[in-house]
Design an enzyme around this catalytic site. Structure first.
Site, PDB file in Angstrom:
ATOM      1  CB  CYS A 148      -7.776  13.487  11.618  1.00 20.14           C
ATOM      2  SG  CYS A 148      -8.987  14.263  13.061  1.00 20.14           S
ATOM      3  CG  HIS A 155      -1.291   8.855  17.751  1.00 20.78           C
ATOM      4  ND1 HIS A 155      -2.070  10.098  18.004  1.00 20.78           N
ATOM      5  CD2 HIS A 155      -1.224   8.799  16.155  1.00 20.78           C
ATOM      6  CE1 HIS A 155      -2.942  10.336  16.895  1.00 20.78           C
ATOM      7  NE2 HIS A 155      -2.415   9.703  15.760  1.00 20.78           N
ATOM      8  CD  GLU A 177      -5.848  16.593  17.423  1.00 20.65           C
ATOM      9  OE1 GLU A 177      -5.486  16.165  16.526  1.00 20.65           O
ATOM     10  OE2 GLU A 177      -6.998  16.781  17.814  1.00 20.65           O
ATOM     11  CB  CYS A 222      -7.660  13.490  19.519  1.00 27.36           C
ATOM     12  SG  CYS A 222      -6.571  12.706  18.394  1.00 27.36           S
ATOM     13  N   GLY A 274      -6.197   9.629  19.106  1.00 25.39           N
ATOM     14  CA  GLY A 274      -5.553   9.619  20.557  1.00 25.39           C
ATOM     15  C   GLY A 274      -6.262   8.709  21.375  1.00 25.39           C
TER      16      GLY A 274
END
Length: 287
Positions: A71, A164, A213, A222, A225
């Site tokens: 993360c 992702h 997520e 994010c 992201g």
């Protein structure tokens, strides 16, 4: 259990330093602290641990108790917290994650950490490593028109230590993120599910992004992201290598180093408060 609540662009986590305490059941603890009615309230829980191969080790737990590989916002927040709590005096150090070892740089002014930069390495496009079961070029899924439910989306899949998917849109705020985010997250083309990011392009230096997520749902920010969308937009020729990504929670800056292939994120993180929870609550007990 002693903890620190932090937020980076409203992406909030409960951080637990395990150098002097043990979390016996982190999955149960994550479920409790993440609950916004019965617990602390967060997008998950982060354990900061000793590492044999880096300066620190970070473990990421989702609100459902599952463990994630990486993360970006948590990585940068971890970087700030270990400095603020006196676990390091270095401004450049490494953090071990399930997604690999990441590099942190802290910008410190008058003793305060005012910005955190994280180099999260090169994006992985190999379908087997993401994983994704559909490809359209060189065992990768880049700029592919994919039908889900009643829509066709242009998607690009990659891994930054975890899976992702960037979804190019004309207007991200016209998208029903719960409907399409969940459908794409759980699509059979992603055997391990995926983090889904809808983005549109304002100009070559600015894009907008909303995040759904994996095992969590919509979050207000994010960072990985953002890196995913900047990468996808670069591959499509839609943006430059230095991009501001506008999220519901705020703006983060992403640099895509074409020479090295590395993605670098720079942004702030804030400590909200410190607290302590009776361990009996972490496993469903009562006081």
């Amino acid at each position: 259990m002693k903890f620190t609540k932090m937020q980076a662009y409203c992406n909030d986590y409960v951080y637990v330093i395990t150098f002097d305490q043990e979390v016996k059941n982190p999955a149960a603890a994550a479920r409790f602290v993440s609950d916004r009615h019965k617990g602390v309230g967060s997008d998950g829980m982060i354990l900061i641990c000793p590492s044999a191969i880096a300066d620190f080790r970070m473990r990421v737990f989702n609100p459902d108790g599952s463990e994630a590989e990486m993360c970006g916002n948590a990585l940068r927040s971890t970087g700030k917290l270990v400095y603020v709590k006196g676990l390091t005096s270095k401004t450049d150090f490494t953090v071990e994650t399930l997604g690999g070892i990441k590099k942190i740089h802290l910008t410190v002014e008058n003793g305060d950490v005012v910005n955190i930069t994280a180099n999260i390495g090169r994006p992985i496009f190999d379908a087997d490593r993401i994983p994704v079961t559909v490809t359209n070029e060189n065992n990768a899924l880049i700029g592919y028109d994919y039908t889900i439910l009643d829509r066709i989306f242009n998607i690009t899949a990659l891994s930054l230590g975890n899976p992702h998917c960037a979804v190019l849109c004309d207007d991200i705020y016209s998208i029903d993120i719960t409907k399409y985010g969940h459908a794409l997250e759980c699509s059979p083309i992603f055997p391990n599910k995926a983090n889904i990011h809808f983005y549109d392009v304002t100009n070559r230096e600015n894009i907008r992004m909303i995040a759904w997520e994996r095992n969590c749902g919509e979050t207000l920010a994010c960072a990985t992201g953002c890196c995913t969308c900047v990468t996808a937009a670069n591959l499509a020729g839609l943006c430059d290598s230095h991009v501001s990504v506008h999220q519901k929670g705020g703006i983060i800056v992403i640099d895509y180093d074409k020479a090295s292939g590395d993605l670098v994120m720079t942004g702030k993180s804030e400590i909200v408060f410190d607290g302590e929870i009776d361990d009996r609550l972490l496993t469903g007990g009562n006081l």
